[in-house]
Every structure is written in structure tokens, then in C-alpha cells.
Write an enzyme that holds these catalytic residues in place. Sequence first.
Site, PDB file in Angstrom:
ATOM      1  N   HIS A  17    -117.743 -32.799  16.024  1.00 14.64           N
ATOM      2  CA  HIS A  17    -118.048 -32.204  17.167  1.00 14.64           C
ATOM      3  C   HIS A  17    -118.337 -33.518  18.142  1.00 14.64           C
ATOM      4  O   HIS A  17    -118.529 -34.519  17.668  1.00 14.64           O
ATOM      5  CB  HIS A  17    -119.270 -31.138  17.277  1.00 14.64           C
ATOM      6  CG  HIS A  17    -120.655 -31.620  16.671  1.00 14.64           C
ATOM      7  ND1 HIS A  17    -121.324 -32.667  17.108  1.00 14.64           N
ATOM      8  CD2 HIS A  17    -121.326 -31.050  15.681  1.00 14.64           C
ATOM      9  CE1 HIS A  17    -122.268 -32.646  16.502  1.00 14.64           C
ATOM     10  NE2 HIS A  17    -122.452 -31.718  15.788  1.00 14.64           N
ATOM     11  N   HIS A  20    -120.977 -36.359  17.023  1.00 13.24           N
ATOM     12  CA  HIS A  20    -120.315 -37.238  16.074  1.00 13.24           C
ATOM     13  C   HIS A  20    -119.491 -38.351  16.951  1.00 13.24           C
ATOM     14  O   HIS A  20    -119.755 -39.550  16.585  1.00 13.24           O
ATOM     15  CB  HIS A  20    -119.569 -36.579  15.078  1.00 13.24           C
ATOM     16  CG  HIS A  20    -120.076 -35.622  14.412  1.00 13.24           C
ATOM     17  ND1 HIS A  20    -119.807 -34.147  14.124  1.00 13.24           N
ATOM     18  CD2 HIS A  20    -121.467 -35.848  13.563  1.00 13.24           C
ATOM     19  CE1 HIS A  20    -120.777 -33.535  13.560  1.00 13.24           C
ATOM     20  NE2 HIS A  20    -121.587 -34.309  13.048  1.00 13.24           N
ATOM     21  N   CYS A 125    -134.988 -25.407   4.069  1.00 16.62           N
ATOM     22  CA  CYS A 125    -133.817 -25.067   5.085  1.00 16.62           C
ATOM     23  C   CYS A 125    -132.597 -25.576   4.726  1.00 16.62           C
ATOM     24  O   CYS A 125    -132.312 -27.069   4.339  1.00 16.62           O
ATOM     25  CB  CYS A 125    -134.093 -25.662   6.605  1.00 16.62           C
ATOM     26  SG  CYS A 125    -132.809 -25.661   7.521  1.00 16.62           S
ATOM     27  N   CYS A 128    -131.039 -28.093   7.015  1.00 16.67           N
ATOM     28  CA  CYS A 128    -131.498 -29.364   7.076  1.00 16.67           C
ATOM     29  C   CYS A 128    -131.171 -30.095   5.801  1.00 16.67           C
ATOM     30  O   CYS A 128    -131.603 -31.464   5.628  1.00 16.67           O
ATOM     31  CB  CYS A 128    -132.835 -29.388   7.455  1.00 16.67           C
ATOM     32  SG  CYS A 128    -133.219 -28.957   9.442  1.00 16.67           S
ATOM     33  N   CYS A 142    -136.860 -22.625  11.288  1.00 19.59           N
ATOM     34  CA  CYS A 142    -136.380 -24.125  11.430  1.00 19.59           C
ATOM     35  C   CYS A 142    -136.055 -24.565  13.232  1.00 19.59           C
ATOM     36  O   CYS A 142    -135.503 -23.637  13.748  1.00 19.59           O
ATOM     37  CB  CYS A 142    -135.093 -24.264  10.684  1.00 19.59           C
ATOM     38  SG  CYS A 142    -134.455 -26.114  11.055  1.00 19.59           S
ATOM     39  N   HIS A 145    -132.071 -25.215  13.396  1.00 17.24           N
ATOM     40  CA  HIS A 145    -131.275 -24.115  12.928  1.00 17.24           C
ATOM     41  C   HIS A 145    -131.637 -22.867  13.214  1.00 17.24           C
ATOM     42  O   HIS A 145    -130.746 -21.854  13.147  1.00 17.24           O
ATOM     43  CB  HIS A 145    -130.660 -24.483  11.491  1.00 17.24           C
ATOM     44  CG  HIS A 145    -130.113 -25.815  11.291  1.00 17.24           C
ATOM     45  ND1 HIS A 145    -130.965 -26.793  10.502  1.00 17.24           N
ATOM     46  CD2 HIS A 145    -128.899 -26.184  11.201  1.00 17.24           C
ATOM     47  CE1 HIS A 145    -130.187 -27.706  10.495  1.00 17.24           C
ATOM     48  NE2 HIS A 145    -128.946 -27.494  10.787  1.00 17.24           N
ATOM     49  N   LYS A 299    -128.598 -28.436  21.865  1.00 16.17           N
ATOM     50  CA  LYS A 299    -128.022 -29.339  20.926  1.00 16.17           C
ATOM     51  C   LYS A 299    -126.660 -28.825  20.341  1.00 16.17           C
ATOM     52  O   LYS A 299    -126.562 -27.751  19.976  1.00 16.17           O
ATOM     53  CB  LYS A 299    -128.950 -29.686  19.700  1.00 16.17           C
ATOM     54  CG  LYS A 299    -128.396 -30.601  18.825  1.00 16.17           C
ATOM     55  CD  LYS A 299    -128.972 -30.841  17.602  1.00 16.17           C
ATOM     56  CE  LYS A 299    -128.459 -31.655  16.535  1.00 16.17           C
ATOM     57  NZ  LYS A 299    -128.941 -31.497  15.003  1.00 16.17           N
ATOM     58  N   LYS A 302    -123.132 -27.239  14.429  1.00 17.57           N
ATOM     59  CA  LYS A 302    -121.994 -26.653  13.551  1.00 17.57           C
ATOM     60  C   LYS A 302    -122.441 -25.227  13.079  1.00 17.57           C
ATOM     61  O   LYS A 302    -121.988 -24.345  13.017  1.00 17.57           O
ATOM     62  CB  LYS A 302    -121.420 -27.436  12.471  1.00 17.57           C
ATOM     63  CG  LYS A 302    -120.591 -28.843  12.943  1.00 17.57           C
ATOM     64  CD  LYS A 302    -120.279 -29.483  11.827  1.00 17.57           C
ATOM     65  CE  LYS A 302    -121.279 -30.400  11.182  1.00 17.57           C
ATOM     66  NZ  LYS A 302    -121.102 -31.363  10.218  1.00 17.57           N
TER      67      LYS A 302
END
Length: 500
Positions: A17, A20, A125, A128, A142, A145, A299, A302
Amino acid sequence: MATFLSTTIPYANAGPHLGHAFEFVQADAFARHLSRHDAVFVSSGTDENGLKIVQSAAASGQTSAAMAQRNSAEFARLARTLPLTVDRFVRTSTDPRHRAGAQELWRRMADQGDIYSRDYTGDYCVGCEAFLAPDDLVRGRCPVHKVRPTATRERNWFFRLSRYATDLGAAVADDRIRIWPPSRRNEMLGLIRGGLSDISISRSTDRVHGWGIPVPGDDSQVMYVWIDALTNYVNALGWADGDPDYERYWVRARRRIHVLGKDVSRFHAVYWPAMLMSAGLPLPTDLVVHGHVLLSGQKLSKTLGNVIDPFDLIGRYGAEALRYLMLAEFSPWADADFTDQRLVARYNTDLAGGLGNLVERVTAMVHRYRGGVVPGPTAAAGPLEHALLADAKRLSAACEQALDRFDHRAAVRRLRELVRAVSAYLSRRAPWAETESGALDTALHTLIDVLRTIGGQLAPILPGASDRMTDALGLRDRTDIAGARVQARPHLFPRLELTW
């Protein structure tokens, strides 16, 4: 001198994405800047082991190997497209040098008495790939996520991280490990000085369905994915094989630089240096910590599904426009919100209507008045020429100094100032009013000279555009400006239109 520079290795449970892409572009700009003075080795790759890969692959009806192969190829394609010059692209699930290096580093840590086995219970998690303490959670979930971690109990191998708290704190405090920006340095110092607990560094082979690097001497466990992944930096250099690249680019390197996102600071500023201390290997010298790319204030993730496909943006606007937006507009340290409008406006203002228009104007004048050949300075330079050349020297140095501090946005800002200085000179000098005088020759020579400086400083930011600009000015393989033959009205940066 030599320098090592790495990106993190993105997790291969999905394709890339925009976040990256941002890290890739930052790393490439820094590497190109540093390569002006050092030999630079750039490492990247994909992180392909762990439970998250297993679960994602199962959910999509694929094998873990097939998912890792497909997504790794997409990250490699993105690196080429942006473009990122990579000397070594590590795939952690298939690279035999990575497996050998990860296991050898484990053995060295074990030889120091830093690895032991015990039962462990904690909240895990999967997103993570980490155990989370109660203080890490937000309303039981989390914070990254937005899911509740899974209560997990099993027997694992542990690393004596607590043994290295004092040494880690000293290394960060005295800048043997420089953390950029200072706010992240202070954050990591606070974490270390608050006390470090030993960490679980393995997972049961059954839980991850055998997908991972086996713990040396214990087939019932695989290495925890983060411990495995962090070793990629030295494995990329073949450290366990005695590769000369390891000696040159790690042991004797002037700098060992990791570019990383703020959410993985703890792994790179605490776990990784402690592992290196235990194994007796040199520490990284610089951790360059960037913020997140946001969409509507959230943020990109994915797991959350709010990704922006960089290939889609490149297809609509081009790689240079995307690259320029991120280096010119996004903070190197703080979060940045992406919109198509920001991309198009920044490109059209700075490049199509700014630098590109300026190069067209100057080369058109050389064609109109001197037949396309850059004249020598046949009259003495006046105050305006001296002032412009002084601005070029000052702002060029400021651009390089900003990149020395890993501040790409400040570097681009200095380049924009120089473009404006050239435009102001052109308006004040008005050389078209003196077409038969030596003053015109000197003005055109000065303009091409300063544009060459801008093109050189543009190289780490937009390497392709820098090359096109050099060609447009007729300066490829030339040191002498006088006699260069410029292109007729080169269109370096065609204007963009918003696409939806």
C-alpha cells in the site's frame, strides 16, 4: 567509505500500500544522496513467516508459500517502479542465507546464556504478531488493528532482554545509536529506562503449522517472526557465510542505517540492538523513523482494509508525481494525509509550472538568440549574476545538509527556493532586451550553470527527471557549459489532471 541502508521488510500477507511506497521512496532518496560520497549497499525484502501468513493464506484458499511468493513479487515490482535501487532483496521464507544467518545468530545468543525456556501466558495480536501488555490495549483492543487479542498459553524460548537494558540505554543516550527525530529517541529512552522484561522469541510449530524457521535443536518450536525478520539486515550481507560484503558494509561501514515506521520502533531500537549485543555484532548507527500515511486521518492498514494501491496511483499520475508528493509534501517524521488533489497540485505547481517551465524558457532563449548553443560569459558578471550564483551555492549546500539530517521535505524546500531565485533573476535581468550584447551571453551562461546545479540536487529526489534535465541542457558527459547544445523546448513535466 561504505554505508549500509535498509528498508524494513514488509509483511507478505497482502500486496503493498502507499505507506510501503513512502518508506521505499525515502530510503532511495537517502541512499542516492549518500552515494555521492560513499559506496552504499541497499537492502530490502519481504517478511514471510509467522501465524499471520498462515491464517491469511488459509482464508484465501492458498498455501502459505503461494501467498508469500505472489505478494513478495508485488513488493519487488513496486521497488523497481518507484524506482528503488536494491542490492539485495531478502525473502525470509525461501532465502537459504537468511535461514542460516537467523539460526546462527540464535546460536550465538544461546552461547551467551541469553536464551532459556519457560511457560508463558499472554494476549496475542495476530495482526501485530506480538504479545500485548494490558497497558498496550485501548478498551481491551489492539490500538492498531482494533481487535481483541487472543489469550495464549504455551511453552516458549525467551531472550534475556532485561540483561541489556543498561547497555541499550547508554547506546541510545550517547548517540552510538542515533534515533531520528529526537522525539522518537526520547520515547525509546523512556521505554528502556522504564525497565525491560525478557521476551518470548519462539512459537510452537503446531500453532504456526510448521511455517517458519526452526529453532536450532528444538523442532517443536519455530523462531518468533520478528526475531527471524530482524536478522535479515545482516543476512542480506551474508554475515554467517563470511561474505566480504558483511565486513565492508556492516563491520567497517561508516554508517549502518535502518529506515522504519514509528510502529516498529521498539523492535528496531530495543530488540534488535540487544540481539546484536548478545551475538557480539556491531550495532546500527542510525534509525530513521517516519510517520504513517493516512487516509481521512486513519493509518493505512491491510488488516483494516483502507489501503491505497500505489500501482493505481502510478498508473494514473506516474511514478515521479507520486515520488515527488511524498518527498516534497510529507513530513519525514509525522503522519501525513494523502489526497489526489495534493498530489496533482504539488506536481503542477512545483514541476510543470515551476521548474519545467523555467527550463523551457531558458532553453528557448538559447535557441532564439544563440542558435541552441550555450555561449561563454563574454562580459563580466554583474551584481545580479553574483547574487544568483551565491544563492545557488548556499541553497545547494542547504539541500545536502537537509538530506544529511534525513529531512527530504526541507531539501525540496531549498530546491524550490533556488528555482524561485532563478525566476526572479530572469525577470530582473530581462536578457531579451540585450540580444546583441555580451551581457546576454553572460546571463544565458549563468542561467544554464545554475540550472545544472538544480538538476544535480534533484537527483536523489527525482533521478529520472534529473537525467532528463541534464540532457535538455546538453550537459551529459560535459564539464564545460560553453558550447553545450540545448534541446528545443523540452517538456520535462507535462501537466496533470485529476482522475477518479
